[in-house]
Design a protein around this motif. Structure first.
Motif, PDB file in Angstrom:
ATOM      1  N   ALA A  46      11.988  -2.483  19.682  1.00 56.36           N
ATOM      2  CA  ALA A  46      13.071  -3.463  19.741  1.00 56.36           C
ATOM      3  C   ALA A  46      14.060  -3.162  20.860  1.00 56.36           C
ATOM      4  O   ALA A  46      14.863  -4.028  21.216  1.00 56.36           O
ATOM      5  N   THR A 172      18.826 -11.047  16.506  1.00 57.40           N
ATOM      6  CA  THR A 172      17.649 -11.662  15.891  1.00 57.40           C
ATOM      7  C   THR A 172      16.428 -10.765  16.003  1.00 57.40           C
ATOM      8  O   THR A 172      15.631 -10.660  15.058  1.00 57.40           O
ATOM      9  N   HIS A 173      16.271 -10.094  17.160  1.00 54.88           N
ATOM     10  CA  HIS A 173      15.082  -9.269  17.374  1.00 54.88           C
ATOM     11  C   HIS A 173      15.028  -8.079  16.430  1.00 54.88           C
ATOM     12  O   HIS A 173      13.948  -7.511  16.209  1.00 54.88           O
ATOM     13  N   ARG A 177      12.786  -8.220  12.139  1.00 53.08           N
ATOM     14  CA  ARG A 177      11.864  -7.108  11.885  1.00 53.08           C
ATOM     15  C   ARG A 177      12.125  -6.454  10.522  1.00 53.08           C
ATOM     16  O   ARG A 177      11.318  -5.644  10.062  1.00 53.08           O
TER      17      ARG A 177
END
Length: 287
Positions: A46, A172-173, A177
Motif C-alpha cells: 500500500a 481508500t487504498h 484492504r
C-alpha cells in the motif's frame, strides 16, 4: 584480503517491493523489534518502501516506508537501521532522500524519544502524543450500550466517507484492504447511520485494534469491547493521549502503557481531519 565496499554515503538507495518483505522483517528483528511480517506486507503493497542493501549481501542496512494519502499528506514509518550501521548517518541519509522524493507534500510520523531529535533537525514538529497500550482485555468496566455489528460489503462506501471526513485525507487504498488484512472489522450504528468503525488485525502474538474511528468515547469503547470479545490474544493499540477517557477505560480493563510516542508533522501546523473522532491509527507506521 577482505573485500572493500563503497562508503556508506555512496551506497545506492532503492525502492523496496513486496519481495523485500523477509529482508525488512530480518531488519526489524536485528534491532530488537518484532518481525511483524503481516504488517510489513501491507505497508510494502500500500506504500512505497525505501532501503539500502548491505554491501556484504546480507539483507538491508536501513529501510523505511512512506504511505501516501494524496498531495495533502504522507506518513513515514518503520525507519530502521541495522545495529552494526547505527549512529553512522545512514538513517539521516535515508530520511533526507525521502524528504527530497516527497517534495512539498506534508509528512507525518510517530517518533520515539530516541528518534525525535533527528526528526526535529529535519524540520518536523511535535503536535501531540500517542500512548501505546497492551494487555489482556478483562471487561471489568463495561462499555456504554451502543449498536456494534460486523461490517458488510454494503457498509464500505459509508465507512470510506466517514474515514475521509475524520482522517482528513483519502486512504481508500488502505481502508479497502481492511477486510482481507484484519481478522475482524466492526461498525457502530445509530438510527441507521454508521457512527464509527474499528478493525482487529493479527500481529505476532497480539491483536492490534486500529484504525479506531468513533463519534464519541462511548462509541469507541463499544467498538473495542466488541473486537476484544472476538479474540483470546492480548490486545495492542495506540491512542491519542487527548482521549483520556478511552485511555483510562482501557487501563481499567487490563491494558497497560508500553510507551508514549510523539506525533510529528512537517510542512503543516497540525494533522488534517477531526482528532476528536480519531482515536487510534491503523498502525503508527502508516500515520
Amino acid at each position: 584480503m577482505p573485500l572493500s565496499h563503497p562508503p556508506l554515503d555512496q551506497l545506492p538507495i532503492r525502492r523496496l517491493t513486496s519481495e523485500d518483505l523477509l529482508a525488512c522483517a530480518d531488519l526489524s528483528e536485528n534491532r530488537g523489534w518484532l518481525r511483524e511480517e503481516h504488517k510489513w506486507g501491507l505497508l510494502l503493497t500500500a506504500g512505497a518502501g525505501y532501503g539500502i542493501d548491505d554491501p556484504s549481501g546480507k539483507g538491508l542496512i536501513t529501510a523505511c516506508v512512506v504511505t501516501s494519502y494524496g498531495p495533502g499528506l504522507a506518513a513515514i514509518g518503520m525507519v530502521l537501521v541495522a545495529e552494526q550501521y547505527a549512529r553512522q548517518g545512514v538513517g539521516r541519509r535515508l530520511m533526507r532522500h525521502v524528504l527530497a522524493e516527497s517534495g512539498d507534500i506534508p509528512l507525518s510520523l510517530y517518533a520515539t524519544s530516541n528518534g525525535q531529535p533527528l526528526y526535529e533537525q529535519l524540520g518536523f514538529t511535535s503536535v501531540g502524543h500517542a500512548e501505546m497500550l497492551k494487555g489482556r482485555f478483562t471487561p471489568t468496566d463495561p462499555a456504554p450500550d451502543r449498536t456494534v455489528r460486523p461490517a458488510t460489503a454494503e457498509d464500505l462506501q459509508h465507512v470510506l466517507r466517514l474515514d475521509l471526513e475524520v482522517f482528513g485525507a483519502d486512504r481508500t487504498h488502505l481502508i479497502t484492504r481492511l477486510p482481507a488484512f484484519a481478522d475482524h472489522l466492526r461498525v457502530a450504528e445509530q438510527d441507521g447511520e454508521i457512527t464509527g468503525f474499528g478493525a482487529l488485525w493479527p500481529n505476532m502474538d497480539t491483536h492490534v485494534i486500529g484504525p479506531l474511528i468513533a463519534h464519541d468515547p462511548g462509541t469507541a469503547q463499544a467498538l473495542v469491547a466488541s473486537l476484544a470479545a472476538a479474540t483470546d490474544r492480548p490486545l495492542r493499540t495506540d491512542v491519542d493521549t487527548r482521549h483520556s477517557t478511552l485511555v483510562s477505560w482501557l487501563k481499567a480493563n487490563g491494558l497497560d502503557r508500553i510507551a508514549v510516542n510523539a506525533v510529528m508533522i512537517r510542512s503543516l501546523p497540525d494533522l488534517p481531519g477531526d482528532w476528536s473522532r480519531r482515536f487510534a491509527p491503523l498502525t503508527v507506521a502508516a500515520g
